[in-house]
Design a protein around this motif. Structure first.
Motif, PDB file in Angstrom:
ATOM      1  N   PHE A  81     -59.670 -36.514  -6.125  1.00  0.00           N
ATOM      2  CA  PHE A  81     -59.654 -37.146  -7.247  1.00  0.00           C
ATOM      3  C   PHE A  81     -59.440 -38.892  -7.354  1.00  0.00           C
ATOM      4  O   PHE A  81     -58.749 -39.183  -6.510  1.00  0.00           O
ATOM      5  CB  PHE A  81     -58.501 -36.565  -7.909  1.00  0.00           C
ATOM      6  N   SER A  83     -58.676 -41.487  -9.532  1.00  0.00           N
ATOM      7  CA  SER A  83     -58.033 -41.694 -10.954  1.00  0.00           C
ATOM      8  C   SER A  83     -58.462 -43.008 -11.717  1.00  0.00           C
ATOM      9  O   SER A  83     -58.988 -44.038 -10.648  1.00  0.00           O
ATOM     10  CB  SER A  83     -56.437 -41.716 -11.008  1.00  0.00           C
ATOM     11  N   ARG A  85     -56.443 -45.209 -12.726  1.00  0.00           N
ATOM     12  CA  ARG A  85     -55.698 -46.170 -12.351  1.00  0.00           C
ATOM     13  C   ARG A  85     -55.848 -46.730 -11.107  1.00  0.00           C
ATOM     14  O   ARG A  85     -55.460 -47.769 -10.676  1.00  0.00           O
ATOM     15  CB  ARG A  85     -54.168 -45.565 -12.420  1.00  0.00           C
ATOM     16  N   ALA A  86     -56.698 -45.988 -10.398  1.00  0.00           N
ATOM     17  CA  ALA A  86     -57.027 -46.518  -8.886  1.00  0.00           C
ATOM     18  C   ALA A  86     -57.627 -47.802  -8.945  1.00  0.00           C
ATOM     19  O   ALA A  86     -57.497 -48.585  -7.972  1.00  0.00           O
ATOM     20  CB  ALA A  86     -57.802 -45.304  -8.211  1.00  0.00           C
ATOM     21  N   PHE A  89     -54.858 -50.660  -9.535  1.00  0.00           N
ATOM     22  CA  PHE A  89     -53.653 -50.554  -8.875  1.00  0.00           C
ATOM     23  C   PHE A  89     -52.905 -52.086  -8.709  1.00  0.00           C
ATOM     24  O   PHE A  89     -53.461 -53.067  -8.693  1.00  0.00           O
ATOM     25  CB  PHE A  89     -53.780 -49.810  -7.685  1.00  0.00           C
ATOM     26  N   ASN A  90     -51.948 -51.872  -8.205  1.00  0.00           N
ATOM     27  CA  ASN A  90     -50.988 -53.004  -8.058  1.00  0.00           C
ATOM     28  C   ASN A  90     -51.641 -53.791  -6.753  1.00  0.00           C
ATOM     29  O   ASN A  90     -51.560 -53.502  -5.630  1.00  0.00           O
ATOM     30  CB  ASN A  90     -49.462 -52.679  -7.673  1.00  0.00           C
ATOM     31  N   VAL A 100     -53.485 -46.622   3.022  1.00  0.00           N
ATOM     32  CA  VAL A 100     -54.106 -46.119   1.753  1.00  0.00           C
ATOM     33  C   VAL A 100     -54.740 -44.830   1.954  1.00  0.00           C
ATOM     34  O   VAL A 100     -54.652 -43.839   1.298  1.00  0.00           O
ATOM     35  CB  VAL A 100     -54.771 -47.169   0.901  1.00  0.00           C
ATOM     36  N   MET A 152     -60.739 -46.297  -2.512  1.00  0.00           N
ATOM     37  CA  MET A 152     -60.036 -45.281  -3.186  1.00  0.00           C
ATOM     38  C   MET A 152     -61.143 -43.680  -3.064  1.00  0.00           C
ATOM     39  O   MET A 152     -60.620 -42.906  -3.005  1.00  0.00           O
ATOM     40  CB  MET A 152     -60.226 -45.550  -4.708  1.00  0.00           C
ATOM     41  N   ARG A 155     -60.208 -42.418   0.227  1.00  0.00           N
ATOM     42  CA  ARG A 155     -58.834 -41.749   0.003  1.00  0.00           C
ATOM     43  C   ARG A 155     -59.012 -40.318  -0.584  1.00  0.00           C
ATOM     44  O   ARG A 155     -58.657 -39.525   0.069  1.00  0.00           O
ATOM     45  CB  ARG A 155     -58.166 -42.635  -0.842  1.00  0.00           C
TER      46      ARG A 155
ATOM     47  N   ARG B  34     -41.420 -50.739  -9.259  1.00  0.00           N
ATOM     48  CA  ARG B  34     -41.260 -51.815 -10.231  1.00  0.00           C
ATOM     49  C   ARG B  34     -40.079 -51.369 -11.153  1.00  0.00           C
ATOM     50  O   ARG B  34     -39.963 -51.316 -12.347  1.00  0.00           O
ATOM     51  CB  ARG B  34     -42.297 -51.844 -11.159  1.00  0.00           C
ATOM     52  N   PHE B 153     -44.621 -42.999  -0.677  1.00  0.00           N
ATOM     53  CA  PHE B 153     -45.560 -44.275  -0.639  1.00  0.00           C
ATOM     54  C   PHE B 153     -46.877 -43.623  -1.358  1.00  0.00           C
ATOM     55  O   PHE B 153     -47.395 -44.466  -2.418  1.00  0.00           O
ATOM     56  CB  PHE B 153     -46.169 -44.240   0.796  1.00  0.00           C
ATOM     57  N   PHE B 157     -47.923 -45.562  -5.055  1.00  0.00           N
ATOM     58  CA  PHE B 157     -49.322 -46.346  -4.887  1.00  0.00           C
ATOM     59  C   PHE B 157     -50.333 -45.792  -5.912  1.00  0.00           C
ATOM     60  O   PHE B 157     -50.752 -46.485  -6.741  1.00  0.00           O
ATOM     61  CB  PHE B 157     -49.965 -45.927  -3.758  1.00  0.00           C
ATOM     62  N   ASP B 158     -50.130 -44.308  -6.267  1.00  0.00           N
ATOM     63  CA  ASP B 158     -51.132 -43.878  -7.452  1.00  0.00           C
ATOM     64  C   ASP B 158     -50.327 -42.745  -7.794  1.00  0.00           C
ATOM     65  O   ASP B 158     -50.673 -41.543  -7.225  1.00  0.00           O
ATOM     66  CB  ASP B 158     -52.410 -43.740  -6.790  1.00  0.00           C
ATOM     67  N   GLU B 160     -50.687 -40.714 -10.257  1.00  0.00           N
ATOM     68  CA  GLU B 160     -51.578 -39.643 -11.150  1.00  0.00           C
ATOM     69  C   GLU B 160     -52.276 -38.826  -9.854  1.00  0.00           C
ATOM     70  O   GLU B 160     -52.344 -37.734  -9.887  1.00  0.00           O
ATOM     71  CB  GLU B 160     -52.500 -40.428 -11.662  1.00  0.00           C
TER      72      GLU B 160
END
Lengths: 255, 277
Positions: A81, A83, A85-86, A89-90, A100, A152, A155, B34, B153, B157-158, B160
């Protein structure tokens, strides 16, 4: 012999509180298919993917993953998956590309166990697969948007999944990056990986999809390998009826 | 060495080595999530825990641990309630912690006087029992942190994708916030309630300027934390300074140096790339 069904949704209804998000969703995705999902903002595209990857549960209807009811499906490693948000990301997250990608295998190892040689091999294979092995030790925040999206993808691929679920993978990616992503998806299809991708961008999946699903709380159209807007289904995209289900010209169509 | 001839300094150094290890480890994940302010909120809850301990005769580190754990779980519960205003949960618990402390101090019985050494930390007042309690709480905290490192970690990082992969994210989040609470309760005796969050955050802030990987950041954070605690304790001993303030000022200086070095490095890179054009 008919192809194995990877995802089967039958009359799915999902609501957030009293707000209906999806209703009457029926769709079948066979092994090896690439299915593009499109629709207006708030149409329920991401929610549909979240149902499939197990982040939320439908209140009504039946969902099967690899032939098993979603509630009892335990082989999450078969689903990769990426996402939404990937893609944002920060950027200052202190991690290398390799860290990662390797973290994608966390759930396989269990608590208190270190990653083993197999995990490291899978992570490196996945990086090689997306042509990012040379950037293995680079901080992930220093990559371009396209390179980050490939990381990503790696990953998700580190699990060696049979189903890949991508939520807006072209967000924040430039044209060259999108082309590269398209080439990678083509290669993954050749390997028999089933792919479900939510996207507003039709171009990058051109010629790759076996069908496009147009979603607006319910499935407005399906069963064509051509992006809906190109075949006059545009009424489905901008319109969102006041009443649930309005604005969809076609009746829900199952795959 | 003269400093090692004093029992109280040996106790302070032993406890210091423990918190110099645990605080930056917890601080790394607090920062990556955060949630830097959560350490401040829980340290204020510790204040009421210490006051309650002093009032009732319970070991203050134990009562502070119990209060901090309660506060941590309430923050997590309130975060669910105020999903889109999660920082409200921190403000609510912080206010409640200070309010309860104020009431207990108002009840008298000399609580206020005893509280001062917990507010800013102390070397000479650390008893053998304090050190034993700190190790009994600190070592299991460290062990659980190490067990959850790769999961944390992944979640930071993610979150979801971590949930989709089958990780029990909610459980891990609760365990982590409880560990954060325990770490603060353990560290407050040396650094002080008002400065404990600095020992969690500043080493991480400096390490993030130096390291390029997650493991590098983790090791640098711990190294900076340990060096600052030891240097701070030694300086506090010889200069007769409060240990908490001394440790934190050393950490601030380390951060300034790393920020300056990074800025200089970036400036040199920019000049090189400009000359290459």
């Amino acid at each position: 012999m008919s192809a194995e069904m990877v995802v089967e949704l039958n009359n799915i209804r999902f609501t957030y509180g009293c707000h209906p998000v999806l209703d009457g969703i029926s769709l079948q995705v066979a092994a090896g298919e690439i299915v593009g999902i499109t629709g207006p903002n708030g149409a329920g595209k991401t929610t549909l993917l979240h149902l499939i990857v197990g982040l939320v549960r439908a209140q009504v209807g039946e969902l099967k993953i690899f032939g098993q009811p979603a509630g009892v499906f335990k082989e999450r490693r078969q689903i990769g998956f990426v996402s939404q948000r990937a893609s944002h990301f920060n950027r200052s997250y202190p991690a290398t590309v390799y860290e990662v990608v390797l973290s994608g295998r966390t759930a396989l190892r269990g608590f208190g166990r270190f990653f083993n040689r197999q995990d490291r091999t899978c992570a490196e294979e996945a990086l090689a697969r997306v042509d990012m092995l040379a950037y293995k030790n680079a901080p992930v925040g220093e990559l371009s948007g396209g390179q980050q999206q490939r990381v990503m993808l790696a990953r998700a691929l580190s699990l060696r999944p049979r189903l890949l679920v991508l939520d807006e993978p072209t967000n924040g990616v430039d044209q060259d990056g999108v082309k590269e992503l398209s080439r990678l998806i083509s290669g993954l299809r050749d390997d028999g990986i089933t792919i479900l991708a939510v996207s507003h961008e039709p171009g990058w999946l051109a010629g790759l999809t076996s069908k496009w699903v147009c979603l607006n709380r319910t499935i407005c159209s399906c069963n064509s390998s051509i992006y809906p807007r190109e075949v006059g289904w545009s009424e489905c995209l901008p319109v969102r009826g006041e009443q649930f289900g309005l604005g969809c010209a076609d009746s829900p169509v199952g795959g | 060495m003269e400093i090692l001839q004093y029992d109280f300094m040996l106790r302070a150094l032993a406890a210091g080595l423990m918190i110099g290890l645990v605080c930056p480890l917890v601080g790394l994940f607090v920062t990556l999530r955060r949630m830097s302010m959560i350490a401040d909120a829980l340290s204020h809850v510790c204040l009421s825990g210490v006051a309650a301990g002093l009032l009732t005769g319970v070991q203050p580190i134990l009562s502070a641990s119990a209060f901090a754990m309660g506060g941590a779980l309430l923050i997590e519960a309130l975060r669910e309630k105020y999903r889109y205003y999660a920082e409200l949960s921190i403000a609510i618990i912080m206010s409640a912690g200070v309010a309860i402390a104020a009431i207990i101090i108002g009840l008298g019985n000399g609580v206020g006087g005893g509280l001062m050494s917990y507010l800013f930390g102390s070397i000479v007042l650390i008893s053998g029992r304090d050190v034993a309690v700190m190790f009994c709480i600190g070592l299991p905290t460290l062990l659980v942190l190490l067990i959850f490192t790769k999961e944390m970690f992944n979640i930071t990082f993610d979150e979801e994708a971590a949930r989709a992969s089958g990780l029990p994210v909610k459980l891990i989040n609760v365990v982590f916030i409880v560990l954060t609470a325990l770490t603060i309760a353990v560290a407050m005796r040396i650094v002080g309630i008002l400065l404990v969050s600095s020992l969690m955050i500043l080493p991480v802030a400096a390490a993030m300027q130096m390291a390029r990987s997650f493991m590098g950041t983790l090791f640098c954070s711990v190294l900076i934390g340990e060096l600052a605690v030891i240097a701070g304790l030694v300086a506090a001993f010889y200069l007769n300074l409060p240990p908490g303030g001394t440790i934190v000022i050393i950490l601030v200086l380390v951060l300034i140096v790393t920020l300056a070095a990074t800025a200089r490095g970036q400036s040199a890179d920019f000049s090189r790339s400009a000359a290459g054009r």
